[in-house]
Design a protein around this motif. Structure first.
Motif, mmCIF file in Angstrom:
data_model
loop_
_atom_site.group_PDB
_atom_site.id
_atom_site.type_symbol
_atom_site.label_atom_id
_atom_site.label_comp_id
_atom_site.label_asym_id
_atom_site.label_seq_id
_atom_site.Cartn_x
_atom_site.Cartn_y
_atom_site.Cartn_z
ATOM 1 N N ILE A 83 39.857 2.741 -32.840
ATOM 2 C CA ILE A 83 39.323 3.741 -33.766
ATOM 3 C C ILE A 83 39.960 5.081 -33.421
ATOM 4 C CG2 ILE A 83 37.236 4.895 -34.590
ATOM 5 C CD1 ILE A 83 35.672 2.405 -33.474
ATOM 6 N N GLU A 84 40.575 5.722 -34.402
ATOM 7 C CA GLU A 84 41.173 7.044 -34.200
ATOM 8 C C GLU A 84 40.463 8.053 -35.092
ATOM 9 O OE1 GLU A 84 45.689 6.843 -33.288
ATOM 10 O OE2 GLU A 84 45.298 5.205 -34.703
ATOM 11 N N THR A 85 39.911 9.082 -34.478
ATOM 12 C CA THR A 85 39.112 10.069 -35.193
ATOM 13 C C THR A 85 40.013 11.121 -35.829
ATOM 14 O OG1 THR A 85 38.845 11.695 -33.416
ATOM 15 C CG2 THR A 85 37.413 9.744 -33.344
ATOM 16 N N ILE A 91 39.585 5.378 -29.509
ATOM 17 C CA ILE A 91 38.530 4.562 -28.905
ATOM 18 C C ILE A 91 38.884 3.100 -29.067
ATOM 19 C CG2 ILE A 91 36.065 4.019 -28.921
ATOM 20 C CD1 ILE A 91 35.716 6.733 -30.507
ATOM 21 N N ALA A 92 38.902 2.349 -27.965
ATOM 22 C CA ALA A 92 39.170 0.906 -28.005
ATOM 23 C C ALA A 92 37.892 0.156 -27.648
ATOM 24 C CB ALA A 92 40.293 0.537 -27.051
ATOM 25 N N THR A 93 37.503 -0.794 -28.486
ATOM 26 C CA THR A 93 36.257 -1.529 -28.301
ATOM 27 C C THR A 93 36.483 -2.816 -27.513
ATOM 28 O OG1 THR A 93 36.522 -2.778 -30.355
ATOM 29 C CG2 THR A 93 35.427 -0.633 -30.503
ATOM 30 N N ASP A 94 35.448 -3.230 -26.772
ATOM 31 C CA ASP A 94 35.498 -4.462 -25.966
ATOM 32 C C ASP A 94 36.878 -4.645 -25.331
ATOM 33 O OD1 ASP A 94 32.861 -4.973 -26.455
ATOM 34 O OD2 ASP A 94 33.163 -7.051 -27.057
ATOM 35 N N PRO A 105 43.985 4.661 -24.836
ATOM 36 C CA PRO A 105 42.766 5.208 -25.450
ATOM 37 C C PRO A 105 42.191 6.359 -24.624
ATOM 38 C CG PRO A 105 42.647 2.811 -25.131
ATOM 39 C CD PRO A 105 43.808 3.285 -24.353
ATOM 40 N N ASP A 106 41.454 7.208 -25.293
ATOM 41 C CA ASP A 106 40.672 8.230 -24.595
ATOM 42 C C ASP A 106 39.361 7.642 -24.091
ATOM 43 O OD1 ASP A 106 42.324 10.723 -25.256
ATOM 44 O OD2 ASP A 106 41.967 9.857 -27.245
ATOM 45 N N VAL A 107 38.860 6.644 -24.827
ATOM 46 C CA VAL A 107 37.578 6.016 -24.516
ATOM 47 C C VAL A 107 37.730 4.501 -24.679
ATOM 48 C CG1 VAL A 107 35.120 5.892 -25.077
ATOM 49 C CG2 VAL A 107 36.380 8.015 -25.497
#
Length: 283
Positions: A83-85, A91-94, A105-107
């Motif tokens: 996800i890029e804001t 943000i990278a999930t799982d 990623p930052d998060v």
């Protein structure tokens, strides 16, 4: 869309009052809007012979306003979405490190049902590492983090243990509030949600759903969770082997389309009016 706009304006007024009363600075708009209109469906669930077209911002002319409102979502692999804001936060999930986005990623968020959903050795350049579990058995992991223009929180659920029982609070549903959108990632969800869970989650415009037919939950149980959350966009993940059964169960109530590009560019203005499953490239 008019209902959401009006309620969002009411939320902003309420948040201003809370701020004036020295309330915590971070308030979940996803929870606030859901509670302001209890039982509301934020997308039409009426089925018709001709589904409404899915219009995403990659089809619109570029503009400064669109860029400020748009969130980019790319399927990286397994249960990892990137996800890029609008503010440039990634943000990278799982995240396990096996499936890597185009940049560090930052998060990252992680869940520990399987090693494909977490890593104990994340890149040291990752600023925020958010595990979906606590190291204290049974204790809830609690995340309430603002990173740039993203607010990230979690709702814990149980997972099956290797011994056959359930491990309390071993999984987290992560919720990302960005540019007015409420984006939820179910992680490695192993059971149907309670009313308490739905209250904690609030409204979700975009929902990332594991579809595997049983490694997480059976397709019938997962379909009930998806219907109850009433999201506008559903993004499948986890195991392609369960995709056809999931689409077969949901196709009557959701439009189904296949992404034409690796990255979906989504904003509040471009959410479809009819709930839609978008199968990402690579799934």
């Amino acid at each position: 869309m008019m209902l959401r706009t009006v309620v969002f304006a009411l939320f902003c007024m309420t948040a201003s009052v809370l701020k004036a009363q020295d309330a915590p600075m971070t308030v979940s708009q996803c929870q606030a809007i859901a509670q302001a209109v209890p039982g509301a469906s934020f997308a039409s669930f009426s089925s018709g012979s001709t589904p409404l077209p899915v219009v995403l911002t990659q089809a619109d002319p570029k503009s400064a306003l669109a860029d400020r409102e748009t969130v980019d979502i790319t399927y990286v692999g397994h249960s990892t979405y990137f996800i890029e804001t609008p503010g440039g936060i990634g943000i990278a999930t799982d995240y396990s490190g096996v499936y890597k986005p185009s940049r560090v990623p930052d998060v990252i968020t992680m869940n520990r049902a399987h090693s494909t959903h977490y890593t104990f050795n994340p890149d040291p350049d990752i600023d925020q590492v958010l595990p979906g579990w606590s190291d204290v058995p049974g204790e809830k992991a609690r995340h309430n983090v603002v990173v740039g223009d993203a607010y990230i929180r979690n709702v814990t659920t149980d997972i099956r243990s290797w011994g056959g029982g359930f491990e309390e609070n071993g999984n987290s549903i992560f919720i990302f509030e960005v540019a007015g959108l409420c984006i939820g990632h179910l992680g490695h969800l192993h059971h149907e949600l309670t009313e308490g869970h739905y209250t904690e989650i609030g409204r979700l415009d975009i929902l990332m759903v594991p579809v595997d037919g049983g490694l997480t939950m059976g397709a019938d149980s997962m379909s009930r969770v998806v219907e109850r959350l009433r999201s506008s966009l559903i993004l499948p993940m986890h195991q392609p082997s369960g995709l056809d059964r999931f689409l077969g169960m949901m196709g009557g109530k959701f439009a189904v389309t296949y992404a034409r590009e690796p990255t979906l560019r989504i904003s509040m203005r471009t959410l479809p009016k009819r709930p839609t499953i978008i199968v990402p490239l690579g799934m």
